[in-house]
Design an enzyme around this catalytic site. Structure first.
Site, PDB file in Angstrom:
ATOM      1  NE  ARG A  78       0.751  -9.960 -11.113  1.00  0.00           N
ATOM      2  CZ  ARG A  78       1.226  -8.555 -11.065  1.00  0.00           C
ATOM      3  NH1 ARG A  78      -0.043  -8.062 -11.156  1.00  0.00           N
ATOM      4  NH2 ARG A  78       1.629  -8.028 -11.858  1.00  0.00           N
ATOM      5  N   GLY A  80      -4.102  -8.624  -9.879  1.00  0.00           N
ATOM      6  CA  GLY A  80      -3.634  -6.991  -9.185  1.00  0.00           C
ATOM      7  C   GLY A  80      -3.393  -6.460 -10.844  1.00  0.00           C
ATOM      8  CB  ALA A 154       2.708  -7.275  -4.447  1.00  0.00           C
ATOM      9  CB  ILE A 155      -0.843 -11.294  -2.749  1.00  0.00           C
ATOM     10  CG1 ILE A 155      -0.514 -11.924  -1.586  1.00  0.00           C
ATOM     11  CG2 ILE A 155      -1.388 -12.743  -3.152  1.00  0.00           C
ATOM     12  CD1 ILE A 155      -1.071 -12.639  -0.119  1.00  0.00           C
ATOM     13  N   GLY A 156      -0.614 -12.037  -6.418  1.00  0.00           N
ATOM     14  CA  GLY A 156      -1.329 -11.884  -7.009  1.00  0.00           C
ATOM     15  C   GLY A 156      -1.621 -13.573  -7.907  1.00  0.00           C
ATOM     16  CB  CYS A 185      -0.683  -2.660  -5.611  1.00  0.00           C
ATOM     17  SG  CYS A 185       0.823  -4.501  -5.758  1.00  0.00           S
TER      18      CYS A 185
END
Length: 230
Positions: A78, A80, A154-156, A185
């Site tokens: 992904r 990140g 968190a976002i990925g 991150c």
């Protein structure tokens, strides 16, 4: 595994795991489902789960940010950098067909952020994004300074032929010391928090319910992401 029937409106399926899912198994299952969605043989899926303690490395991960190899480390594929997953953290893997919904990756990432913020808001937590920092942030009082900002989510994401996978993670009640083995991150100037750390007595079931309700507002047939596409 508690599995809900697909909804007629969107063909969307929700799955909730009742056991920690090993990371290689999760990757394999996502790969299989993404191909099925692309082929039109399976509906879209939002998969809610927890992992055993582990670290994942995104495509921009800097090896110097792996401070201590306390747990297994996996290449995630992904976007990140390094992040932690473990018990007490809700991992949300969203496998959605952007070609049908809205073929705009940047808008989709924004929609994920909006979805998570709306879900946390239903639990009384005001989360925000920052233009210079990845993730979801909350401001809180601190003994030494008027305000500090800690990361709660968190976002990925990854997108293959307009089908999304990976997604986001939100901290309910993980062991926050486990984040100490990495620079989460790539951000060292701020800490990490959770719902329970903030004094919010929410359960994983509470968060799941909030995520489902907020999904319809943002990513459902009449949600803001869909309306913007029209």
């Amino acid at each position: 595994m508690d599995q809900a029937a697909p909804t007629i409106e969107t063909g969307l399926e929700w799955q909730e795991e009742d056991r920690p899912v090993p990371y290689p198994e999760a990757l394999a299952r996502m790969e299989t489902r993404v191909e099925a969605i692309r082929a039109g043989t399976a509906p879209e899926l939002v998969w809610l789960l927890e992992h055993p303690p582990l670290y994942t490395a995104g495509t921009s991960a800097d090896p110097a940010e792996l401070l201590e190899r306390r747990f297994p480390v996996f290449d995630a594929g992904r976007g990140g950098r390094y992040t932690y997953h473990g018990p007490g953290q809700r991992v949300v893997y969203a496998m959605l067909d952007l070609k049908r919904r809205r073929p705009d990756v940047r808008a989709y990432v924004h929609a994920l952020e909006t979805w998570a913020i709306a879900a946390l808001g239903r639990l009384g937590v005001e989360a925000e994004t920052r233009p210079d920092r990845i993730g979801l942030w909350v401001r809180r009082m601190d003994r030494n300074t008027p305000w500090v900002e800690d990361k709660i989510g968190a976002i990925g994401v990854r997108v293959r032929r307009w089908v999304t996978f990976h997604g986001l993670s939100l901290n309910v009640e993980p062991d926050l010391s486990h984040f100490g083995g990495i620079v989460p991150c790539g951000i060292s100037a701020h800490g990490v928090t959770s719902l329970v750390d903030l004094g919010v007595p929410a359960t994983m079931a509470d968060l799941d319910a909030a995520l489902k309700a907020a999904f319809e507002e943002v990513l459902g047939p009449e949600g803001s992401f869909s309306r913007e596409a029209s």
